[in-house]
Design an enzyme around this catalytic site. Structure first.
Site, PDB file in Angstrom:
ATOM      1  N   CYS A   1      -2.088  27.950  32.944  1.00 18.86           N
ATOM      2  CA  CYS A   1      -2.024  29.365  32.977  1.00 18.86           C
ATOM      3  C   CYS A   1      -3.398  29.806  33.711  1.00 18.86           C
ATOM      4  CB  CYS A   1      -1.792  29.753  31.835  1.00 18.86           C
ATOM      5  SG  CYS A   1      -1.920  31.360  31.535  1.00 18.86           S
TER       6      CYS A   1
ATOM      7  N   LYS B   1       0.848  -1.217  -0.002  1.00 17.22           N
ATOM      8  CA  LYS B   1      -0.019  -0.065  -0.016  1.00 17.22           C
ATOM      9  C   LYS B   1       0.672   1.195   0.077  1.00 17.22           C
ATOM     10  CE  LYS B   1      -4.274   1.798   2.208  1.00 17.22           C
ATOM     11  NZ  LYS B   1      -3.900   3.497   2.266  1.00 17.22           N
TER      12      LYS B   1
ATOM     13  N   GLU C   1      -1.013   5.027  -8.226  1.00 19.30           N
ATOM     14  CA  GLU C   1      -0.698   5.868  -7.010  1.00 19.30           C
ATOM     15  C   GLU C   1       0.604   6.723  -7.303  1.00 19.30           C
ATOM     16  OE1 GLU C   1      -2.498   5.449  -4.601  1.00 19.30           O
ATOM     17  OE2 GLU C   1      -1.517   6.319  -2.706  1.00 19.30           O
TER      18      GLU C   1
HETATM   19  S1  IVH Z   1      -6.621  -0.182  -4.626  1.00 24.94           S
HETATM   20  C1  IVH Z   1     -11.043  -0.004  -5.132  1.00 24.94           C
HETATM   21  N1  IVH Z   1      -4.055  -0.586  -4.324  1.00 24.94           N
HETATM   22  O1  IVH Z   1      -4.696   3.594  -0.786  1.00 24.94           O
HETATM   23  C2  IVH Z   1      -9.642  -0.381  -4.611  1.00 24.94           C
HETATM   24  N2  IVH Z   1      -4.976   1.468  -3.750  1.00 24.94           N
HETATM   25  O2  IVH Z   1      -6.759   3.648   1.374  1.00 24.94           O
HETATM   26  C3  IVH Z   1      -8.884   1.118  -4.590  1.00 24.94           C
HETATM   27  N3  IVH Z   1      -3.489   2.785  -2.304  1.00 24.94           N
HETATM   28  O3  IVH Z   1      -7.283   5.497  -2.541  1.00 24.94           O
HETATM   29  C4  IVH Z   1      -7.592   1.187  -4.180  1.00 24.94           C
HETATM   30  N4  IVH Z   1      -1.517   1.623  -2.800  1.00 24.94           N
HETATM   31  O4  IVH Z   1      -4.832   5.705  -3.382  1.00 24.94           O
HETATM   32  C5  IVH Z   1      -5.066   0.117  -4.164  1.00 24.94           C
HETATM   33  N5  IVH Z   1      -1.783  -1.016  -4.161  1.00 24.94           N
HETATM   34  C6  IVH Z   1      -2.794  -0.420  -3.935  1.00 24.94           C
HETATM   35  C7  IVH Z   1      -2.621   0.773  -3.227  1.00 24.94           C
HETATM   36  C8  IVH Z   1      -3.765   1.642  -3.078  1.00 24.94           C
HETATM   37  C9  IVH Z   1      -1.894   2.728  -2.410  1.00 24.94           C
HETATM   38  C10 IVH Z   1      -4.326   4.024  -2.047  1.00 24.94           C
HETATM   39  C11 IVH Z   1      -5.256   4.230  -2.805  1.00 24.94           C
HETATM   40  C12 IVH Z   1      -6.571   4.401  -2.325  1.00 24.94           C
HETATM   41  C13 IVH Z   1      -6.006   4.329  -0.862  1.00 24.94           C
HETATM   42  C14 IVH Z   1      -7.259   3.743   0.193  1.00 24.94           C
END
Ligand code: IVH
Length: 680
Positions: A437, A126, A184
């Protein structure tokens, strides 16, 4: 390249000719701007050409050609940040924090699917960056947009184009007709560090963290500024797509995207069941430090697209995917000094000034010690080596000190006798951890905090009235109390730093808008000690009008749910104070108003009737206020702390001690998805 021959504007020029000339001219300027970095005309002139073409085409739709610049790449600053409706919504993700929650997610998902077989997941890092949607038509990048509220984002094509890993043209034989590539944007850590080293040498401002840097770069007006940040992009999904070569699942999709020239994260893996996910989590967590990008966890996505359809999505997140977040990061650093900050109620918070350290995705140079009692308990002294923790956007804190590494015997920091801001006496009642304070509103720090609280979201919600402005208003004596905000003039605002006509006008508009409020918000905004949002809402509901509340004695106040002896006394003290009554009268005179309500019946109807919920941690895509409003709307109650009477603890990201307490008391802990289920 020479400009195309311009039809003489004096001769009666045909609309067709004019449109043709405009198209060619705009394309030429696009090339000069984007490819040769050598614009010939100012943005305003470009915008005028673009506008003229668009208006001509709107008036005569038969003049629109498929290759017209209005139909494809709108990426000059004129178009920048214009709202863009996504073809498919950009959803968020639910979070789990441990093996048990992940197993529960997997079980719940199993219940939604027709298939019995163990679930295959695509597991991916992530990335702690910024979500971006790239629209490709016949392989050409035509638009890039941020996520915004999920339905409508901002057009950032002009800055996205500066990212080397965002191809202008997809390659390969089976490029789809039209596709929204989701992924991303991030600033690689090596680039982040190099940028900051250079910034330091040249006396420029350093970047706070890579994610903010990426978000800021995308939102630059000038693409050259964005290019300086050397951003990178990993594709990880699709939105709306037309004519995509058959791909049955995530792994095939990632392969296909790579074959079109997009970059995908090399760490993705296919895993089986919750146990496969957990093993992946351990592998990535162990190598977290070795990547050149910031991660805040991992994501598991159901591999097969047909099964995803069966699982569906809630209003804000798919039921077929989940994120497992890493715990808050901790680092060692040293304390340079300990200083005190004065809060809204006069509380003195000791703050450790630190040797800057990169932790939890940001460079931290200050960390809170909460109160003097905590400082003593943790035995933190100037010069000590300490453990600092930071998670998400939570304020960094000193977790503990390492006295074994202490050199010599530095003194235990003394509590100051006088307030560092107004020199009033500081008192710390025996057996209380917090020192205060005694200056009240003569203390500029308390004044600033009171005004900021008054203007904050959930209170009077005055957009744009932040710390810097409030500081100036207080320092110049323009705002001594909240009522003074409603008497500010445009001339006074224009004189403040970084304010001009437009920003003053916006602020005056926001102040005006705030006048129409609710009793609950108004009560909360007054900053009565120990009256938070929940108590303010209970008081408003119970008494229905400010007058009824003001006339209530302490006994009557204690009939309100959650109001005990202490809060009853605080409320009653507040309304006995002449200065407070004067400020309230002044606010009403300026037009601050709210509808009086009927004192509410004890329990309203709705799916959560009679249930008590506690919210903790960060909810995704929903503010706490929204969650609270929806729960109350469904007949439930939201209280601040977990007790045996709590029916559910709603735990968002980074849930802390409330979660532990709920576990101890056997209170049911639910995530956001379950909350949404309960609400519907
Ligand atoms: S999938 C419908 N894959 O995390 C699923 N998101 O907390 C959509 N993000 O808005 C997201 N790495 O910007 C997905 N490998 C990854 C990701 C990822 C970062 C972010 C993304 C999303 C946020 C959600």
């Amino acid at each position: 390249m020479p400009p195309p021959d311009r039809p003489a504007r004096t001769s009666p020029e045909s609309k067709e000719e004019r449109a043709r000339w405009l198209r060619a001219e705009i394309r030429r300027h696009n090339r000069l701007y984007h490819e040769q970095d050598d614009p010939e005309i100012p943005d305003s002139e470009y915008d005028a050409l673009y506008r003229e073409l668009r208006e001509l085409e709107e008036a005569h739709p038969d003049l629109v050609t498929s290759d017209s610049p209005t139909q494809s790449v709108g990426s000059r600053p004129g178009e920048a940040f214009a709202p863009v409706e996504h073809g498919a919504r950009m959803l968020s993700l639910e979070n789990v924090f441990d093996a048990e929650e992940l197993e529960e997610f997997d079980r719940r998902l199993a219940g939604l699917l027709d298939e019995e077989a163990e679930r295959q997941y695509s597991a991916e890092p992530k990335l702690d960056g910024v979500a971006l949607s790239l629209l490709y038509e016949r392989g050409r990048l035509v638009r890039a947009a941020t996520r915004g509220d999920g339905r409508v984002g901002e057009n950032v094509t002009h800055t996205a184009r500066t990212i080397a890993s965002v191809p202008d043209q997809l390659t390969g034989g089976d490029v789809p007709e039209r596709i929204e590539v989701r992924g991303e944007v991030f600033m690689p850590l090596s680039g982040f560090e190099a940028y900051n080293r250079k910034a330091e040498q040249e006396g420029e401002k350093a970047l706070v963290n890579p994610r903010n840097a990426a978000a800021g770069a995308l939102r630059q007006k000038d693409p050259k500024e964005a290019a300086r940040k050397s951003l990178d992009f990993f594709a990880h999904g699709v939105g709306r797509a037309v004519d995509v070569p058959a791909v049955a699942g995530q792994s095939e999709l990632l392969e296909a995207m790579a074959s079109w020239g997009l970059k995908v994260c090399p760490e993705s893996a296919s895993v089986t069941g919750a146990s496969g996910c957990l093993a992946y989590y351990e592998r990535i967590a162990a190598r977290r430090e070795s990547f050149d990008y910031a991660l805040d966890g991992v994501v598991y996505k159901l591999e097969r697209f047909d099964l995803r359809d069966q699982a569906g999505a809630s209003s804000h997140a798919p039921r077929w995917a989940v994120a497992q977040k890493f715990p808050a990061e901790e680092r060692l650093t040293t304390v340079r000094a300990i200083e005190y900050q004065v809060g809204r109620t006069g509380a003195l918070t000791p703050v450790a000034r630190l040797e800057p350290v990169f932790v939890g995705g940001a460079t931290v140079s200050n960390a809170t010690l909460h109160n003097y009692g905590e400082l003593l308990r943790k035995d933190v002294r100037a010069g000590d080596t300490v453990v600092v923790r930071r998670a998400g956007d939570v304020i960094p804190e000193v977790v503990r000190s390492l006295p074994d590494r202490r050199q010599g015997d530095p003194p235990v920091p003394a509590l100051p006798d006088n307030c560092p801001e107004c020199s009033s006496e500081v008192v710390r009642p025996e057996d209380e951890a917090v020192a205060r304070c005694t200056g009240g509103l003569i203390c500029p720090a308390q004044r600033r905090q009171a005004l900021m609280h008054f203007a904050s979201r959930g209170a009077m919600d005055i957009e744009g009235l932040g710390e810097v402005l409030v500081g100036q208003l207080v320092d110049r004596g323009l705002a001594k109390n909240p009522a003074d905000l409603y008497a500010l003039s445009r001339e006074q605002l224009n004189e403040l730093e970084r304010m001009a006509d437009k920003s003053s006008e916006n602020l005056l508009g926001a102040i005006e808008d705030s006048k129409s409020t609710t009793l609950a918000r108004f009560l909360f905004s007054l900053g009565i000690r120990d009256v938070g949002r929940v108590t303010a809402a209970s008081l408003a509901r119970h008494f229905g009008s400010l007058e009824a509340l003001r006339n209530a004695d302490e006994e009557a106040l204690q009939e309100v749910p959650d109001v005990g002896e202490v809060v009853a006394q605080r409320v009653s003290d507040f309304f006995r104070h002449g200065e407070n009554l004067r400020v309230i009268a002044e606010l009403r005179r300026h037009g601050v108003e709210w509808p009086d309500t009927e004192a509410a019946p004890a329990a309203s109807a709705g799916p959560l009737r009679g249930k008590t919920l506690v919210l903790t941690g960060t909810l995704e895509g929903m503010t706490r206020d929204e969650a609270r409003e929806r729960i109350v709307g469904a007949g439930g109650r939201v209280t601040a702390s977990v007790s045996k009477k709590t029916n559910y603890l709603v735990a968002g990201a980074n849930a802390g001690s409330k979660r532990d307490k709920a576990e101890k008391l056997g209170v049911e802990i639910i995530g956001q998805a379950q909350l949404l289920d309960l609400l519907s």
